[in-house]
Write a protein that holds these residues in place. Structure first.
Motif, mmCIF file in Angstrom:
data_model
loop_
_atom_site.group_PDB
_atom_site.id
_atom_site.type_symbol
_atom_site.label_atom_id
_atom_site.label_comp_id
_atom_site.label_asym_id
_atom_site.label_seq_id
_atom_site.Cartn_x
_atom_site.Cartn_y
_atom_site.Cartn_z
ATOM 1 N N LEU A 1 -8.126 -49.574 -37.258
ATOM 2 C CA LEU A 1 -7.599 -49.232 -38.576
ATOM 3 C C LEU A 1 -7.502 -50.438 -39.504
ATOM 4 C CD1 LEU A 1 -4.686 -46.893 -37.422
ATOM 5 C CD2 LEU A 1 -6.862 -46.181 -38.432
ATOM 6 N N GLY A 2 -7.404 -51.640 -38.908
ATOM 7 C CA GLY A 2 -7.221 -52.830 -39.728
ATOM 8 C C GLY A 2 -5.823 -52.947 -40.292
ATOM 9 N N LYS A 3 -4.831 -52.345 -39.626
ATOM 10 C CA LYS A 3 -3.439 -52.458 -40.059
ATOM 11 C C LYS A 3 -2.517 -52.385 -38.847
ATOM 12 C CE LYS A 3 -2.588 -47.537 -40.988
ATOM 13 N NZ LYS A 3 -2.141 -46.551 -41.997
ATOM 14 N N LEU A 4 -1.323 -52.959 -38.997
ATOM 15 C CA LEU A 4 -0.363 -53.005 -37.899
ATOM 16 C C LEU A 4 0.540 -51.773 -37.899
ATOM 17 C CD1 LEU A 4 0.788 -56.741 -38.192
ATOM 18 C CD2 LEU A 4 -1.086 -55.810 -36.822
ATOM 19 N N PHE A 5 1.121 -51.507 -36.732
ATOM 20 C CA PHE A 5 2.165 -50.494 -36.552
ATOM 21 C C PHE A 5 1.764 -49.089 -37.019
ATOM 22 C CE2 PHE A 5 4.395 -54.564 -37.536
ATOM 23 C CZ PHE A 5 4.905 -54.815 -36.271
ATOM 24 N N PRO A 6 0.733 -48.478 -36.442
ATOM 25 C CA PRO A 6 0.413 -47.085 -36.804
ATOM 26 C C PRO A 6 1.579 -46.156 -36.454
ATOM 27 C CG PRO A 6 -0.863 -47.796 -34.889
ATOM 28 C CD PRO A 6 -0.188 -49.015 -35.426
ATOM 29 N N ARG A 7 2.136 -45.507 -37.453
ATOM 30 C CA ARG A 7 3.372 -44.735 -37.276
ATOM 31 C C ARG A 7 3.221 -43.605 -36.269
ATOM 32 N NH1 ARG A 7 7.587 -45.289 -40.490
ATOM 33 N NH2 ARG A 7 8.173 -43.125 -40.141
ATOM 34 N N GLU A 8 2.051 -42.974 -36.237
ATOM 35 C CA GLU A 8 1.875 -41.820 -35.367
ATOM 36 C C GLU A 8 1.908 -42.189 -33.886
ATOM 37 O OE1 GLU A 8 -2.252 -43.341 -36.484
ATOM 38 O OE2 GLU A 8 -0.297 -43.066 -37.444
ATOM 39 N N LEU A 9 1.861 -43.493 -33.581
ATOM 40 C CA LEU A 9 1.851 -43.926 -32.185
ATOM 41 C C LEU A 9 3.140 -44.630 -31.764
ATOM 42 C CD1 LEU A 9 -1.830 -45.225 -32.034
ATOM 43 C CD2 LEU A 9 -0.945 -43.091 -31.099
ATOM 44 N N GLU A 10 4.165 -44.570 -32.617
ATOM 45 C CA GLU A 10 5.428 -45.238 -32.295
ATOM 46 C C GLU A 10 6.045 -44.692 -31.014
ATOM 47 O OE1 GLU A 10 8.184 -45.204 -35.509
ATOM 48 O OE2 GLU A 10 6.873 -46.282 -36.878
ATOM 49 N N ALA A 11 6.073 -43.365 -30.865
ATOM 50 C CA ALA A 11 6.694 -42.758 -29.682
ATOM 51 C C ALA A 11 5.952 -43.167 -28.419
ATOM 52 C CB ALA A 11 6.723 -41.238 -29.825
ATOM 53 N N ARG A 12 4.636 -43.190 -28.490
ATOM 54 C CA ARG A 12 3.832 -43.588 -27.332
ATOM 55 C C ARG A 12 4.090 -45.048 -26.984
ATOM 56 N NH1 ARG A 12 -2.498 -42.006 -26.398
ATOM 57 N NH2 ARG A 12 -2.890 -43.312 -24.589
ATOM 58 N N ASN A 13 4.276 -45.870 -27.990
ATOM 59 C CA ASN A 13 4.487 -47.296 -27.765
ATOM 60 C C ASN A 13 5.840 -47.589 -27.126
ATOM 61 O OD1 ASN A 13 3.092 -49.920 -28.352
ATOM 62 N ND2 ASN A 13 5.055 -50.368 -29.306
ATOM 63 N N SER A 14 6.785 -46.667 -27.250
ATOM 64 C CA SER A 14 8.134 -46.900 -26.721
ATOM 65 C C SER A 14 8.127 -47.109 -25.211
ATOM 66 C CB SER A 14 9.056 -45.724 -27.074
ATOM 67 O OG SER A 14 8.635 -44.530 -26.422
ATOM 68 N N VAL A 15 7.123 -46.567 -24.521
ATOM 69 C CA VAL A 15 7.014 -46.767 -23.072
ATOM 70 C C VAL A 15 6.880 -48.251 -22.749
ATOM 71 C CG1 VAL A 15 5.556 -46.350 -21.054
ATOM 72 C CG2 VAL A 15 6.057 -44.486 -22.620
ATOM 73 N N LEU A 16 6.022 -48.944 -23.499
ATOM 74 C CA LEU A 16 5.845 -50.376 -23.253
ATOM 75 C C LEU A 16 7.043 -51.183 -23.730
ATOM 76 C CD1 LEU A 16 2.211 -51.598 -23.870
ATOM 77 C CD2 LEU A 16 3.418 -51.230 -21.747
ATOM 78 N N GLU A 17 7.648 -50.785 -24.834
ATOM 79 C CA GLU A 17 8.794 -51.532 -25.355
ATOM 80 C C GLU A 17 9.912 -51.601 -24.325
ATOM 81 O OE1 GLU A 17 7.924 -50.303 -30.023
ATOM 82 O OE2 GLU A 17 9.681 -49.505 -28.988
ATOM 83 N N PRO B 1 13.249 -35.108 -25.362
ATOM 84 C CA PRO B 1 12.570 -35.634 -24.169
ATOM 85 C C PRO B 1 11.226 -36.229 -24.531
ATOM 86 C CG PRO B 1 12.532 -33.222 -24.185
ATOM 87 C CD PRO B 1 13.425 -33.643 -25.313
ATOM 88 N N ASN B 2 10.945 -37.397 -23.968
ATOM 89 C CA ASN B 2 9.654 -38.032 -24.204
ATOM 90 C C ASN B 2 8.548 -37.282 -23.469
ATOM 91 O OD1 ASN B 2 10.699 -40.105 -25.845
ATOM 92 N ND2 ASN B 2 11.291 -41.291 -24.044
ATOM 93 N N GLN B 3 7.357 -37.290 -24.052
ATOM 94 C CA GLN B 3 6.244 -36.528 -23.489
ATOM 95 C C GLN B 3 5.782 -37.089 -22.142
ATOM 96 O OE1 GLN B 3 4.959 -33.578 -24.765
ATOM 97 N NE2 GLN B 3 6.788 -33.818 -26.037
ATOM 98 N N LYS B 4 5.886 -38.419 -21.975
ATOM 99 C CA LYS B 4 5.511 -39.057 -20.712
ATOM 100 C C LYS B 4 6.586 -40.043 -20.307
ATOM 101 C CE LYS B 4 0.449 -38.830 -20.681
ATOM 102 N NZ LYS B 4 -0.794 -39.639 -20.603
#
Length: 394
Positions: free
Chosen positions: A17-33, A359-362
């Motif tokens: 995308l050429g940009k940081l922090f895609p909003r639609e993937l915030e929930a998915r990223n929470s696993v790593l956070e 509940p988180n999806q994964k």
């Protein structure tokens, strides 16, 4: 100078995308956070940058284990938290950005992002890999001309039962699409004309076992760190990582020295963690090793597990496993019962619920298993997965 770790699991999407922090993937990223909050729970560790605070019951569970989870730096508070800092030591899952002290923001750094696009591109990797490991039909399709070349060269080898795999240039593992010969042109049209996105096309093969070689690189020196088993289905969809004593891992690593040397020459200036993904497949009744399926010049789940094992040393085997969303209101009490029933150590690396109690999806679970000489990782992972689904279900 503070150390900040940004667990940007959407690294490839940021490149695309050429940009940081895609909003639609915030929930998915929470696993790593949350996983890196566990990993960085030691003194002098880097502060973790997160989109939202972790769940209170999750913090309580880890406290019972004797681990005090540190507070993250919330993304919405980053300017306030770091406003006085002229420079920070920024570490990332995939290195792409820098800290701009003039406006107190993270921004894409071309000195990192440009090489990441070159060497992380599945198409560029394929062009290079075909020179050394041309065991499958594999073409980089950047435009209509490349597509016509592929059809012209391979059409005589097409058969009605032949399937192909389409992979985007930058994308998550397991996001590939599958088509038989009759569906090739429609999908190619979608990528080239509608999405205007280049892609990789390969023949589909009957995958049997997946492995990954973990490496680190610094000052031009590459080093093999460990070998893992990737728990994938026959289409390559990832569900977990197994690490521990197992003869098949040693056999796999022993046959990878030449390929590892090729990777170090492909990207000699890389610094950080990485992995080479490989798999065995059936061809005319024989097991064949595709030594380089993909190279990840970033952290991976295997690298995360390796560092967890180093921070929390214990004899035995370790399993990272994704489980579906929970179907009950108190999964933590069920985890405690699950430990008592099995004798395994069970540690939730991700929270079960969002800050809004959805509940988180994964859910990512870390299971520490006793060593067993005859232990089969694939069978063991299946047992753990089925047990976890039963325990965390209705």
């Amino acid at each position: 100078m503070p150390r900040i770790f940004r667990p940007n699991a959407y690294f490839e999407e940021e490149l695309r995308l050429g940009k940081l922090f895609p909003r639609e993937l915030e929930a998915r990223n929470s696993v790593l956070e949350s996983s890196f909050l566990v990993l960085n729970s030691f003194p002098d560790s880097a502060k973790v940058l997160a989109h939202s605070p972790p769940e209170e019951n999750w913090l309580k569970y880890w406290k019972e284990k004797g681990i005090q989870i540190p507070k993250p730096i919330l993304l919405r508070n980053i300017k306030q938290s770091l406003q006085k800092e002229k420079e920070i030591q920024l570490e990332e899952w995939g290195k792409i950005s820098r800290w701009n002290s003039n406006n107190n923001e993270l921004e894409i750094d071309p000195t990192y992002s440009d090489p990441a696009k070159i060497y992380g591109s599945k198409l560029n990797q394929n062009d290079w890999n075909q020179e050394h490991n041309s065991d499958l039909i594999s073409y980089s399709i950047r435009n209509s001309e490349d597509w016509e070349i592929f059809l012209d060269k391979e059409k005589d080898r097409f058969s009605p039962d032949q399937k192909f795999v389409f992979k985007t240039e930058f994308g998550f593992a397991g996001a590939q699409k599958f088509r038989d010969v009759s569906g090739l042109k429609d999908l190619a049209y979608l990528f080239l004309k509608v999405k205007r996105e280049p892609f990789l096309i390969e023949t589909w093969v009957d995958r049997t076992k997946d492995f990954s070689l973990l490496f680190s690189a610094k000052n031009g020196e590459y080093k093999i760190e460990e070998g893992t088993i990737l728990l994938n289905d026959h289409k390559g969809k990832y569900s977990g990582t197994w690490m521990g004593e197992f003869s098949e891992i040693e056999n796999y690593l022993s046959g990878m020295s030449e390929s590892f040397s090729q990777v170090s020459k492909f990207h000699p200036n890389y610094e950080g963690y990485g992995s080479i993904d490989s798999f065995f497949y059936r061809s005319k009744g024989v097991q064949v090793l595709r030594k380089i399926s993909e190279v990840n010049f970033r952290w991976t789940m295997g690298c995360l597990l390796l560092e967890l094992r180093r921070r929390f040393p214990k004899k035995g085997n370790d399993l990272l496993l994704f489980l579906p969303k929970v179907q009950n209101s108190d999964p933590y009490s069920r985890l405690r019962s699950w430990e008592k029933e099995t004798g395994w150590e069970i540690l939730p690396l991700s929270t079960f619920f969002s800050p809004y109690r959805r509940p988180n999806q994964k859910n990512l679970i870390w299971v520490r298993l006793p060593a067993g000489k005859n232990q089969d990782p694939w069978e063991e992972a299946k047992i753990v997965s089925e047990s976890g689904i039963r325990v965390l279900g209705p």
